[in-house]
Design a protein around this motif. Structure first.
Motif, PDB file in Angstrom:
ATOM      1  N   ILE A  90      39.892  37.910  33.772  1.00 42.75           N
ATOM      2  CA  ILE A  90      38.473  38.074  34.113  1.00 42.75           C
ATOM      3  C   ILE A  90      38.142  39.543  33.877  1.00 42.75           C
ATOM      4  O   ILE A  90      38.741  40.426  34.491  1.00 42.75           O
ATOM      5  CB  ILE A  90      38.190  37.713  35.592  1.00 42.75           C
ATOM      6  CG1 ILE A  90      38.662  36.294  35.897  1.00 42.75           C
ATOM      7  CG2 ILE A  90      36.716  37.894  35.932  1.00 42.75           C
ATOM      8  CD1 ILE A  90      38.622  35.937  37.374  1.00 42.75           C
ATOM      9  N   THR A  92      35.333  42.846  33.621  1.00 40.17           N
ATOM     10  CA  THR A  92      34.266  43.296  34.514  1.00 40.17           C
ATOM     11  C   THR A  92      32.917  42.836  33.953  1.00 40.17           C
ATOM     12  O   THR A  92      32.777  42.642  32.750  1.00 40.17           O
ATOM     13  CB  THR A  92      34.264  44.832  34.637  1.00 40.17           C
ATOM     14  OG1 THR A  92      34.481  45.386  33.348  1.00 40.17           O
ATOM     15  CG2 THR A  92      35.347  45.312  35.571  1.00 40.17           C
ATOM     16  N   ASN A  93      31.962  42.637  34.841  1.00 44.99           N
ATOM     17  CA  ASN A  93      30.627  42.202  34.430  1.00 44.99           C
ATOM     18  C   ASN A  93      29.859  43.425  33.916  1.00 44.99           C
ATOM     19  O   ASN A  93      29.562  44.336  34.692  1.00 44.99           O
ATOM     20  CB  ASN A  93      29.919  41.579  35.649  1.00 44.99           C
ATOM     21  CG  ASN A  93      28.537  41.067  35.297  1.00 44.99           C
ATOM     22  OD1 ASN A  93      27.992  41.407  34.248  1.00 44.99           O
ATOM     23  ND2 ASN A  93      27.975  40.258  36.170  1.00 44.99           N
ATOM     24  N   LYS A  95      26.908  43.949  33.356  1.00 43.39           N
ATOM     25  CA  LYS A  95      25.601  44.187  33.987  1.00 43.39           C
ATOM     26  C   LYS A  95      25.738  45.024  35.264  1.00 43.39           C
ATOM     27  O   LYS A  95      24.794  45.669  35.686  1.00 43.39           O
ATOM     28  CB  LYS A  95      24.949  42.851  34.338  1.00 43.39           C
ATOM     29  CG  LYS A  95      24.438  42.131  33.115  1.00 43.39           C
ATOM     30  CD  LYS A  95      23.611  40.930  33.511  1.00 43.39           C
ATOM     31  CE  LYS A  95      23.324  40.100  32.279  1.00 43.39           C
ATOM     32  NZ  LYS A  95      23.460  38.689  32.508  1.00 43.39           N
ATOM     33  N   ARG A  97      28.593  47.043  35.793  1.00 41.27           N
ATOM     34  CA  ARG A  97      29.755  47.918  35.597  1.00 41.27           C
ATOM     35  C   ARG A  97      29.366  49.369  35.852  1.00 41.27           C
ATOM     36  O   ARG A  97      29.181  50.155  34.940  1.00 41.27           O
ATOM     37  CB  ARG A  97      30.289  47.746  34.173  1.00 41.27           C
ATOM     38  CG  ARG A  97      31.700  48.284  33.999  1.00 41.27           C
ATOM     39  CD  ARG A  97      32.095  48.307  32.557  1.00 41.27           C
ATOM     40  NE  ARG A  97      32.263  46.986  32.005  1.00 41.27           N
ATOM     41  CZ  ARG A  97      32.305  46.734  30.702  1.00 41.27           C
ATOM     42  NH1 ARG A  97      32.184  47.704  29.837  1.00 41.27           N
ATOM     43  NH2 ARG A  97      32.486  45.507  30.264  1.00 41.27           N
ATOM     44  N   SER A 231      37.643  44.345  28.606  1.00 45.50           N
ATOM     45  CA  SER A 231      36.988  45.432  29.319  1.00 45.50           C
ATOM     46  C   SER A 231      38.067  46.360  29.867  1.00 45.50           C
ATOM     47  O   SER A 231      39.245  46.032  29.856  1.00 45.50           O
ATOM     48  CB  SER A 231      36.141  44.865  30.463  1.00 45.50           C
ATOM     49  OG  SER A 231      36.950  44.139  31.352  1.00 45.50           O
TER      50      SER A 231
END
Ligand SMILES: Cc1cc2nc3c(=O)[nH]c(=O)nc-3n(C[C@H](O)[C@H](O)[C@H](O)COP(=O)(O)OP(=O)(O)OC[C@H]3O[C@@H](n4cnc5c(N)ncnc54)[C@H](O)[C@@H]3O)c2cc1C
Length: 235
Positions: A90, A92-93, A95, A97, A231
């Motif tokens: 998974i 990082t998002n 939006k 971060r 990421s």
């Protein structure tokens, strides 16, 4: 490691990630060399994993310890790939971060490109209200301060002040590093905690130059490679 009639017996003490990885490595290397090997893992508590523990409670996922690793250090990523669990990564998002640092009661976003103690991008650094102009000028001196020739260890706090100044330390590095290690940067060994910054100083003579070179290289790699792009942090 003990030996009995050609069979070897290894004992690993501690079933945290280090002990578990050691067991896995021992097993893999022994199999590759056709060495019959028994492994005993001694764990003091009732479970393996050490400080890594995930709890699901009332619909929430709670990490008791670590929640991610840095993808730029290849070992952890390579181990996951080898174990066939890389498809569960998974990232990082993007939006959300962002990290924030509190100053005078206000949350300020860490300027784009800033890495732990030094800026990697020019404009966001110039615009941030987190540092005074004097502090920013002092940080820019990192471009000209000669690299340290002595190879002795130094405290992280000393390193940051030496290269980037007091403001870089008190307003950014201290809260960031405190958040990671929950300890005082005056007492943290640079070699043990952030050897990368030491390598950056050695290779580029400046942390800012090193971050810019890293950014250029990352852009180049992302143009040249066709594999999965991860990421910076992975869970
Ligand atoms: C709150 C917190 C957050 C963290 N966040 C991150 C993160 O996000 N990313 C990251 O990369 N790292 C993070 N870390 C660091 C990382 O979790 C640790 O470096 C790593 O998990 C340590 O693993 P270990 O196996 O060496 O030690 P441990 O996990 O401590 O395992 C040691 C094991 O040995 C056992 N043991 C000890 N003594 C004996 C004995 N005498 N006999 C038998 N068994 C024994 C213990 O019971 C334990 O199970 C974090 C650490 C903490 C505490």
């Amino acid at each position: 490691m003990s030996e009995n009639s050609g069979r070897k017996h290894a004992i690993v003490i501690g079933g945290g990630i280090t002990g578990l990885a050691a067991c896995y490595r021992l097993q893999r290397e022994a199999a590759a060399r056709d060495i019959p090997l028994d492994i005993t893992l001694l764990e003091a508590s009732g479970r393996v994993g050490g400080v890594i523990e995930t709890e699901h409670r009332d619909g929430f996922l709670i990490e008791h310890g670590p929640d991610a690793f840095i993808s730029t250090k290849p070992a952890a990523k390579a181990l996951c790939e080898e174990l066939g669990i890389a498809d569960q990564f998974i990232g990082t998002n993007p939006k959300v971060r962002r990290s924030f640092v509190i100053r005078n009661g206000t949350l300020h976003p860490v300027p784009e490109g800033f890495y732990m103690m030094a800026p990697g991008a020019f404009m966001p650094f110039l615009k941030t209200p987190l540092f005074s102009w004097r502090g920013k000028l002092r940080m820019a001196l990192d471009l000209f301060i000669p690299r340290r020739e002595r190879d002795t260890d130094e405290a992280v706090a000393h390193f940051v002040r030496r290269r980037l100044g007091t403001e870089a330390f008190t307003r950014m590095a201290q809260p960031m590093i405190g958040g990671i290690y929950t300890s005082d940067a005056e007492n943290l060994s640079l070699k043990a905690t952030f050897p990368r910054f030491l390598e950056m100083e050695k290779a580029h003579g400046s942390i800012i130059k090193a971050l810019r070179a890293q950014k250029k290289q990352a852009a180049q790699t992302s143009r040249d490679t066709s594999g999965p792009r991860y990421s910076l942090f992975l869970s």
